[in-house]
Design an enzyme around this catalytic site. Structure first.
Site, short mmCIF file in Angstrom:
data_model
loop_
_atom_site.label_atom_id
_atom_site.label_comp_id
_atom_site.label_asym_id
_atom_site.label_seq_id
_atom_site.Cartn_x
_atom_site.Cartn_y
_atom_site.Cartn_z
N ASP A 174 0.86 -1.18 0.00
CA ASP A 174 0.00 0.00 0.00
C ASP A 174 0.91 1.24 0.00
OD1 ASP A 174 -2.99 0.79 1.29
OD2 ASP A 174 -1.36 2.11 1.87
N ASN A 182 -2.79 12.72 -2.84
CA ASN A 182 -3.89 13.19 -3.70
C ASN A 182 -4.43 14.54 -3.27
OD1 ASN A 182 -4.37 11.39 -5.78
ND2 ASN A 182 -5.51 9.98 -4.50
N HIS A 187 -5.52 14.83 -8.10
CA HIS A 187 -5.74 13.45 -8.54
C HIS A 187 -4.99 13.09 -9.81
CE1 HIS A 187 -8.56 11.80 -5.64
NE2 HIS A 187 -8.93 13.07 -5.44
N ASP A 191 -2.67 9.89 -10.05
CA ASP A 191 -2.72 8.84 -11.06
C ASP A 191 -1.33 8.55 -11.64
OD1 ASP A 191 -5.40 8.56 -10.70
OD2 ASP A 191 -6.01 9.52 -12.57
N GLU A 218 -4.89 2.32 -3.83
CA GLU A 218 -3.43 2.43 -3.82
C GLU A 218 -2.79 1.14 -3.28
OE1 GLU A 218 -5.57 4.14 -1.96
OE2 GLU A 218 -4.76 4.64 0.01
#
Ligand SMILES: [Mg+2]
Length: 310
Positions: A174, A182, A187, A191, A218
């Site tokens: 993770d 973010n 965002h 990404d 994630e």
């Protein structure tokens, strides 16, 4: 047979705008409408999710920025493309919209040809990415194997390990403080970060039977057949290093000043009496401990000695 038409959710606080858009899009697509942000979020979570959302920026109460943030924070809704509706010449709004994860924008007053063209382009892309995801079992964003492919692989390798009395290892990982990433970098940057991390960890395991997949959000996972605890922890450490050495700045992480991952490693001799979920749960426990111990590290849960659950 299912209706082949794709579904568009139109969100705008002004009835006039809704009417114009519905009239324009209804002949070719299924449309549904919401008059405010709250209603939009309800509609999205109810029934079949839309293939595209047209979202007004300026709305009383919850504005478009807040709505898209909520959509992007939810695993169920984060992949639905959003086109922002802005008033003409609000270019700073448009930039902010892209940062928050919008795929495009349309301006008011509406120009029918442009609205239709942009809507159709993004619906076409959505259809392709859905198709690709289902056909090749690749995650649409990171282009590494998706959750479904992972489920199938784990099932297959679990049974194979039982038959051959082999070990099976799992690494669950993770990205540390990804929500803060973010929230602070947007965002779109999030990404890009997910793609970089996916690419770097995917390269680590070398054997053809090994699988690295996106587990969700994630989270990533590696299935390592015929791998003992020592081998699996080596892979985990190499993955940790690979992400760390990307050097992606993360000023808001308590773990480091760059993007890092935490990992949980679990190894087992699968037997018929145990559900394969147990292996995931144990790796998840390791991941939890790795977070607790300060992140940017792995924790190994060795189950090859006893199968005790607690
Ligand atoms: Mg408005």
């Amino acid at each position: 047979m299912d209706d082949e038409r794709q579904k568009i959710l139109i969100v705008d606080d002004e009835r006039f705008n809704i009417n114009v858009l519905v009239e324009l899009l209804k002949p070719e697509h299924k449309t549904t409408v919401a008059k405010n942000g709250r209603q939009a979020l309800e509609r999205v979570l109810m029934g079949t999710p839309p293939d595209l959302i047209l979202l007004d920026v300026m709305m009383p109460g919850m504005d478009g920025y807040e709505v898209i943030q909520k959509l992007k924070d939810n695993e169920k809704t984060k992949n639905i493309p959003v086109i922002f509706i802005t008033a003409l010449s609000q270019t700073s709004d448009e930039a902010k919209g892209f940062d928050l994860g919008a795929v495009d924008y349309i301006t008011k007053p509406f120009q029918p040809t442009i609205v239709k063209a942009r809507v159709n382009t993004h619906l076409r892309l959505k259809r392709k990415s859905d198709l690709l995801e289902s056909l090749v079992a690749l995650d649409g964003l990171t282009e590494i194997p998706n959750r479904r492919r992972f489920d199938e692989t784990l099932d297959l390798e679990w049974k194979r390990a039982i038959r051959n009395n082999n070990l099976l290892s799992l690494v669950l990982m993770d990205i540390d403080h990804f929500k803060l990433y973010n929230d602070n970098y947007g965002h779109a940057a999030g990404d890009v970060c997910l793609k970089k991390v996916a690419r770097s960890i995917e390269k680590v395991p070398q054997r053809p039977a090994d699988l690295v997949a996106r587990y969700g959000g994630e989270e990533f996972v590696a299935v390592l057949p015929e791998t003992d605890g020592e081998g699996a922890t080596q892979i985990a450490e190499q993955m940790r290093e690979a992400v760390f050495s990307l050097g992606v700045t993360h000023e808001f992480s308590s773990a480091s000043d760059v993007v890092t991952i935490s990992l949980g490693v679990a190894t087992i001799y699968p037997v018929v009496e145990i559900d394969q979920k147990y292996l995931i749960e144990q790796a998840d426990k390791g991941l939890y401990d790795a977070k607790e111990e300060g992140r940017n590290r792995f924790v190994d849960v060795d189950m090859t000695i006893s199968y005790d659950t607690d």
